[in-house]
Scaffold this motif. Structure first.
Motif, short mmCIF file in Angstrom:
data_model
loop_
_atom_site.label_atom_id
_atom_site.label_comp_id
_atom_site.label_asym_id
_atom_site.label_seq_id
_atom_site.Cartn_x
_atom_site.Cartn_y
_atom_site.Cartn_z
N LYS A 152 0.91 -1.12 0.00
CA LYS A 152 0.20 0.00 -0.16
C LYS A 152 0.87 1.35 -0.04
O LYS A 152 0.37 2.20 -0.33
N ALA A 153 2.15 1.14 0.30
CA ALA A 153 3.11 1.99 0.28
C ALA A 153 3.73 2.60 -0.53
O ALA A 153 3.47 1.73 -1.82
N ASP A 154 4.50 3.71 -0.70
CA ASP A 154 5.16 4.32 -1.95
C ASP A 154 6.53 3.22 -2.11
O ASP A 154 7.13 3.26 -3.17
N ARG A 155 6.81 2.71 -0.87
CA ARG A 155 7.91 1.76 -1.11
C ARG A 155 7.92 0.42 -0.50
O ARG A 155 7.33 0.37 0.41
N ARG A 156 8.49 -0.55 -1.34
CA ARG A 156 8.32 -1.86 -0.81
C ARG A 156 9.81 -2.24 -0.23
O ARG A 156 10.88 -2.18 -0.91
N TRP A 157 9.78 -2.88 1.14
CA TRP A 157 10.92 -3.12 1.61
C TRP A 157 11.03 -4.92 1.63
O TRP A 157 10.07 -5.53 1.56
N VAL A 158 12.34 -5.39 1.16
CA VAL A 158 12.47 -6.79 1.51
C VAL A 158 13.79 -7.05 2.01
O VAL A 158 14.63 -6.14 2.24
N THR A 159 13.92 -7.81 3.15
CA THR A 159 15.00 -8.04 3.91
C THR A 159 15.61 -9.34 3.57
O THR A 159 15.25 -10.25 2.96
N ARG A 160 16.91 -9.47 4.02
CA ARG A 160 17.79 -10.69 3.68
C ARG A 160 18.73 -10.84 4.73
O ARG A 160 19.49 -9.88 5.28
N HIS A 161 18.67 -11.85 5.66
CA HIS A 161 19.37 -12.28 6.47
C HIS A 161 20.62 -12.26 6.28
O HIS A 161 21.20 -12.64 5.05
N PHE A 162 21.72 -12.02 7.04
CA PHE A 162 23.28 -12.13 6.81
C PHE A 162 23.56 -13.21 6.50
O PHE A 162 24.49 -13.29 5.63
N ASN A 163 22.99 -14.48 7.05
CA ASN A 163 23.24 -15.92 6.40
C ASN A 163 22.13 -16.64 5.62
O ASN A 163 21.79 -17.72 5.99
N GLU A 164 21.52 -15.67 4.81
CA GLU A 164 20.37 -16.30 4.16
C GLU A 164 20.81 -17.40 3.21
O GLU A 164 19.90 -18.33 3.34
N GLU A 165 21.64 -17.74 2.84
CA GLU A 165 22.15 -18.69 2.00
C GLU A 165 22.18 -20.18 2.91
O GLU A 165 21.58 -21.23 2.39
#
Length: 164
Positions: free
Chosen positions: A87-100
């Motif tokens: 709904k916002a003007d900006r979409r955030w996506v997170t990635r963990h430091f150890n995502e892989e």
């Protein structure tokens, strides 16, 4: 154990095959009608995500407390897929430091392996937890708690040896 990215990465680098299902948050905004993180493609060479509309979400900042990299793109109100994204003007996506490491451990956690784990590993820890006052230590300090846990493990092993 639990899905701790740093510990999983250390185990994997030591040659262990870790199978732990991830206990991670999902986008619960909009009753599940919004795109999830899995709908975004990570571009490692650019350290950015590609959204379903083909727009790049570059790396913006780091949250050391949560051990996350944050990626965002502004101008989402011009996107034809905004109603499915945010709904916002900006979409955030997170990635963990150890995502892989977390992804590899989650993919290895097949239903067959989890059933085998429930039958072999979980009963041991359930018994230890029951023996150790529902997982609460009576001693203070790391060395005292470690000693108390070691005594619990020793008594568990003695009980198993007597029963066998």
């Amino acid at each position: 154990g639990y899905s701790n990215g740093q510990q999983i990465k250390e185990l994997q680098s030591s040659g262990y095959d870790v199978a732990v299902p991830s206990n991670r948050a999902v986008n619960n905004q909009g009753n599940g009608e919004y795109f999830q993180k899995r709908d975004f493609t990570y571009l490692p060479e650019q350290d950015a995500y590609l959204c379903p509309a083909g727009e790049r979400l570059p790396h913006k900042t780091v949250s050391n407390k949560d051990r996350l990299h944050l990626y965002a793109r502004s101008g989402c109100n011009q996107c034809p897929l905004q109603s499915q994204c945010t709904k916002a003007d900006r979409r955030w996506v997170t990635r963990h430091f150890n995502e892989e490491a977390l992804e590899k451990a989650t993919n290895a956690a097949t239903p067959e392996r989890m059933i085998r784990r429930m039958a072999t590993v979980e009963p041991t820890f359930a018994t230890l937890k029951r023996m150790l006052n529902k997982g609460r230590f009576t001693c203070w300090g790391l060395s005292s708690a470690s000693s108390e846990y070691s005594l619990g493990v020793l008594s568990y092993n003695l009980m198993r040896a007597i029963n066998v």
